[in-house]
Design a protein around this motif. Structure first.
Motif, mmCIF file in Angstrom:
data_model
loop_
_atom_site.group_PDB
_atom_site.id
_atom_site.type_symbol
_atom_site.label_atom_id
_atom_site.label_comp_id
_atom_site.label_asym_id
_atom_site.label_seq_id
_atom_site.Cartn_x
_atom_site.Cartn_y
_atom_site.Cartn_z
ATOM 1 N N THR A 61 -5.722 73.606 -34.614
ATOM 2 C CA THR A 61 -6.724 72.886 -33.816
ATOM 3 C C THR A 61 -6.810 73.407 -32.395
ATOM 4 O OG1 THR A 61 -5.239 71.152 -32.980
ATOM 5 C CG2 THR A 61 -6.210 70.815 -35.155
ATOM 6 N N ASP A 107 -11.304 64.185 -36.103
ATOM 7 C CA ASP A 107 -9.910 64.623 -36.192
ATOM 8 C C ASP A 107 -9.649 65.386 -37.492
ATOM 9 O OD1 ASP A 107 -9.299 63.517 -33.758
ATOM 10 O OD2 ASP A 107 -8.346 61.715 -34.576
ATOM 11 N N GLU A 110 -11.525 68.709 -37.602
ATOM 12 C CA GLU A 110 -10.929 69.643 -36.643
ATOM 13 C C GLU A 110 -9.824 70.477 -37.294
ATOM 14 O OE1 GLU A 110 -11.103 71.710 -33.538
ATOM 15 O OE2 GLU A 110 -12.079 69.776 -33.200
ATOM 16 N N THR A 111 -9.025 69.834 -38.137
ATOM 17 C CA THR A 111 -7.944 70.544 -38.832
ATOM 18 C C THR A 111 -8.426 71.184 -40.124
ATOM 19 O OG1 THR A 111 -6.242 69.082 -37.930
ATOM 20 C CG2 THR A 111 -5.696 70.284 -39.938
ATOM 21 N N GLY A 115 -10.229 74.299 -38.226
ATOM 22 C CA GLY A 115 -8.984 75.045 -38.149
ATOM 23 C C GLY A 115 -8.987 76.248 -39.071
#
Length: 245
Positions: A61, A107, A110-111, A115
């Motif tokens: 991230t 969240d 994001e990963t 990511g």
């Protein structure tokens, strides 16, 4: 010696995948958000006689962390033979389509999506220098749009708005990535490790990390005749592994 990077490899499925690839003769870079945890994982592997592993601080991230990991690995090798985008989060529960907050979606994406994009783009130059590079994006049969639309599917009632959406988006990225690399030797696939008993699901899974590691490692070691641009779940389809999107 072939070299591979696995994100989120300090524990659970990522760690077991690293163990199995080390036994196959690979040098494994253990990507870990916490360097301390990564080093501990490497020490555990070396205690088993698996010496060819190195910890790399890598928070998918964090763009700067990804860049530094690329520089660290690039200072030690000119090429990378495989990348396993394993790092992921579930986003917590519940995951109601009407009540989950935007921050919860952000969240997880994001990963689980951004990511993967960060890491893949950062390491693609090293992968291109391999004669037979492989990219494995760890996905889940639980994000199949086809299966989740089928009332006869055994997990049909197991709905969650956030995590499956992130993995469905990852599957689309996998399709695009495989297409973009279609005229090269790359093998790019989305692979489901199965419903595995880990801390990720409070150990409610029915499979083992050993089974999961075997499934993922297999698609990181494909030869020229292997598939690309596929969604694979050997738990769903034991014969070919191919799974509906």
């Amino acid at each position: 010696m072939k070299k591979i990077l696995i994100t989120g490899a300090n524990k659970s499925i990522g760690f077991e995948t690293a163990r199995q690839l080390l036994k196959e003769g690979y040098f494994v870079y253990i990507g870990s958000r916490s360097l301390e945890n990564g080093i501990a994982a490497v020490e555990r592997l070396k205690a088993e006689g698996l010496e060819n592993a190195e910890a790399v601080q890598l928070d998918v991230t964090d763009a700067q962390s990804v860049k530094e990991a690329r520089n660290q690995i690039g200072s030690k090798t000119d090429s990378l033979d495989a990348l396993i985008n394993n790092a992921g989060i579930n986003g917590g529960w519940p995951q109601s389509a009407l009540q989950a907050g935007i921050d919860q979606f952000q969240d997880v994406f994001e990963t689980n999506l951004y990511g993967v994009v960060r890491v893949t783009q950062a390491f693609i130059d090293l992968l291109k220098k391999s004669s037979q590079p492989c990219i494995v994006n760890v996905s889940s049969s639980g994000c199949s749009l086809t299966l989740h639309s089928d009332p006869s599917w055994k997990y049909y009632t197991h709905k969650a708005a956030v995590y499956p959406a992130s993995k469905a988006a990852l599957n689309m990225y996998t399709i695009d990535l495989a297409y973009e690399l279609r005229e090269t030797n790359f093998k790019v696939n989305a692979v489901c490790p199965g419903f595995v008993a880990t801390d990720f699901n409070n150990y409610r899974g029915t499979g083992t990390v050993q089974q999961a590691g075997t499934r993922i490692a297999k698609y990181a070691m494909l030869d020229a005749g292997g598939p690309t641009g596929k969604f694979i779940s050997e738990e769903y389809n034991p014969e070919t592994g191919e799974t509906p999107w």
